[in-house]
Design a protein around this motif. Structure first.
Motif, mmCIF file in Angstrom:
data_model
loop_
_atom_site.group_PDB
_atom_site.id
_atom_site.type_symbol
_atom_site.label_atom_id
_atom_site.label_comp_id
_atom_site.label_asym_id
_atom_site.label_seq_id
_atom_site.Cartn_x
_atom_site.Cartn_y
_atom_site.Cartn_z
ATOM 1 N N LEU A 1 53.257 8.825 -42.241
ATOM 2 C CA LEU A 1 52.491 8.403 -41.169
ATOM 3 C C LEU A 1 51.419 7.360 -42.006
ATOM 4 O O LEU A 1 51.221 7.529 -43.111
ATOM 5 N N GLY A 2 51.319 6.112 -41.233
ATOM 6 C CA GLY A 2 50.350 5.407 -41.903
ATOM 7 C C GLY A 2 51.079 3.903 -42.218
ATOM 8 O O GLY A 2 50.474 2.947 -42.563
ATOM 9 N N THR A 3 52.416 4.030 -42.159
ATOM 10 C CA THR A 3 53.342 2.704 -42.372
ATOM 11 C C THR A 3 53.037 1.707 -41.420
ATOM 12 O O THR A 3 53.510 0.573 -41.579
ATOM 13 N N GLY A 4 52.823 2.150 -40.258
ATOM 14 C CA GLY A 4 52.710 1.189 -38.808
ATOM 15 C C GLY A 4 52.273 -0.253 -39.045
ATOM 16 O O GLY A 4 52.770 -1.295 -38.904
ATOM 17 N N PRO A 5 50.840 -0.140 -39.533
ATOM 18 C CA PRO A 5 50.084 -1.466 -39.571
ATOM 19 C C PRO A 5 50.619 -2.384 -40.620
ATOM 20 O O PRO A 5 50.926 -3.630 -40.477
ATOM 21 N N GLY A 6 51.212 -1.885 -41.846
ATOM 22 C CA GLY A 6 51.792 -2.687 -42.869
ATOM 23 C C GLY A 6 53.194 -3.354 -42.259
ATOM 24 O O GLY A 6 53.565 -4.419 -42.442
ATOM 25 N N TYR A 7 54.121 -2.339 -41.690
ATOM 26 C CA TYR A 7 55.402 -2.902 -40.946
ATOM 27 C C TYR A 7 55.017 -4.152 -40.088
ATOM 28 O O TYR A 7 55.825 -4.978 -39.814
#
Length: 299
Positions: free
Chosen positions: A166-172
């Motif tokens: 989790l936490g990859t979303g904003p970067g993606y």
């Protein structure tokens, strides 16, 4: 669009198949660890290290998957074999697919508050372009997305992967919007996932990258809490702060934010988020009592 694309009937197809070919993906929990009943299993991967060692494989190959498929097609075309009529089975799977999609309407249209997580997708699906890039960054909230959000083109679905990083979303989302400035980019975030890298949304604001972020806010680590309760009768460290105002976090960063607590508010809030042409958070209060239906965590 493919008539053989059975997303809802997939588990039935795998259980009833005589042979299953798994290409380019591990035989992990997402595919029942390669247990497809009595089916013969072939595993095709790009490197020897990826060949499943815990399954009695009927066939395996490692290397360039394009070359592997070319070889299989050539061998099939030159071999002498009996062609079977699979039409009745495919029609059976189509009936299963259609029935499951009909049954889904109950949760996709659920008129309850706090909202059933699936209601978010009941509203979102009608508003997604065919080439929208949808990013999942969460547990149960994103499990629902994986079930209900269909992809029609390559690269339209991104998630944290089988390890749940989790936490990859904003970067993606930053990358997707930068590379595809003319396409919808939607980040589906659990409230737990938002806690890992929510302030990275500041980058969206600073670089003027409009992304619609929908937060499924149930105030718990649902993917952990419900399985713990089911297996042990209690849970440990699975509660978050209820009704945290992630929408106000986005407003403080300079973007657009809205809080949604009833089904009637949801669709208009999503419309405004798409229309504002700025980074936006739609903070949806979802039902903490809802447990995503799964069997792998209890196996």
């Amino acid at each position: 669009d493919d008539p053989l694309a059975f997303s809802r009937a997939r588990s039935v197809a795998l259980r009833e198949a005589d042979a299953v070919v798994v290409a380019g993906t591990p035989l992990d929990f997402r595919l029942g660890f390669g247990d497809f009943g009595g089916a013969a299993v072939a595993h095709l991967v790009d490197h020897l290290d990826g060949v499943a060692a815990h399954v009695d494989l009927a066939a395996k190959a490692a290397g360039d998957l394009g070359l592997v498929f070319e070889g299989v097609a050539a061998a099939y075309g030159s071999a002498t074999h009996t062609r079977h009529d699979h039409t009745p089975w495919l029609e059976h799977l189509r009936d299963v697919e259609s029935a499951k999609r009909r049954d889904e309407r109950a949760v996709l249209e659920a008129d309850t508050a706090p909202l059933h997580p699936a209601r978010v997708y009941g509203e979102l699906l009608a508003r997604l372009d065919r080439d929208a890039i949808v990013i999942g960054d969460g547990g149960d909230f994103v499990s629902y997305a994986g079930k209900f959000v269909d992809s029609y083109e390559p690269g339209c679905w991104l998630d944290p992967g089988p390890f749940g990083c989790l936490g990859t979303g904003p970067g993606y989302a930053i990358a997707a919007r930068h590379v595809h400035p003319d396409r919808q980019v939607v980040l589906l975030s659990g409230d737990g996932g938002f806690g890992f890298s929510g302030l990275d949304l500041d980058t969206l604001v600073r670089y003027d990258l409009p992304v619609v972020v929908i937060v499924g806010n149930n105030g718990i680590w649902g993917l952990e809490k419900h399985p713990m309760q089911a297996m042990y009768g209690y849970d440990v460290a699975c509660d978050l702060r209820h009704e945290t105002r992630y929408d106000l976090v986005m407003e403080a960063l300079g973007g657009h934010g809205e809080l949604v607590s009833t089904p009637a508010e949801l669709g208009p809030a999503i419309d405004r988020a798409f229309a504002c042409d700025a980074p936006a958070v739609v903070n949806v209060l979802t039902d903490p009592a809802d447990a995503y239906p799964r069997s792998s965590s209890l196996a």
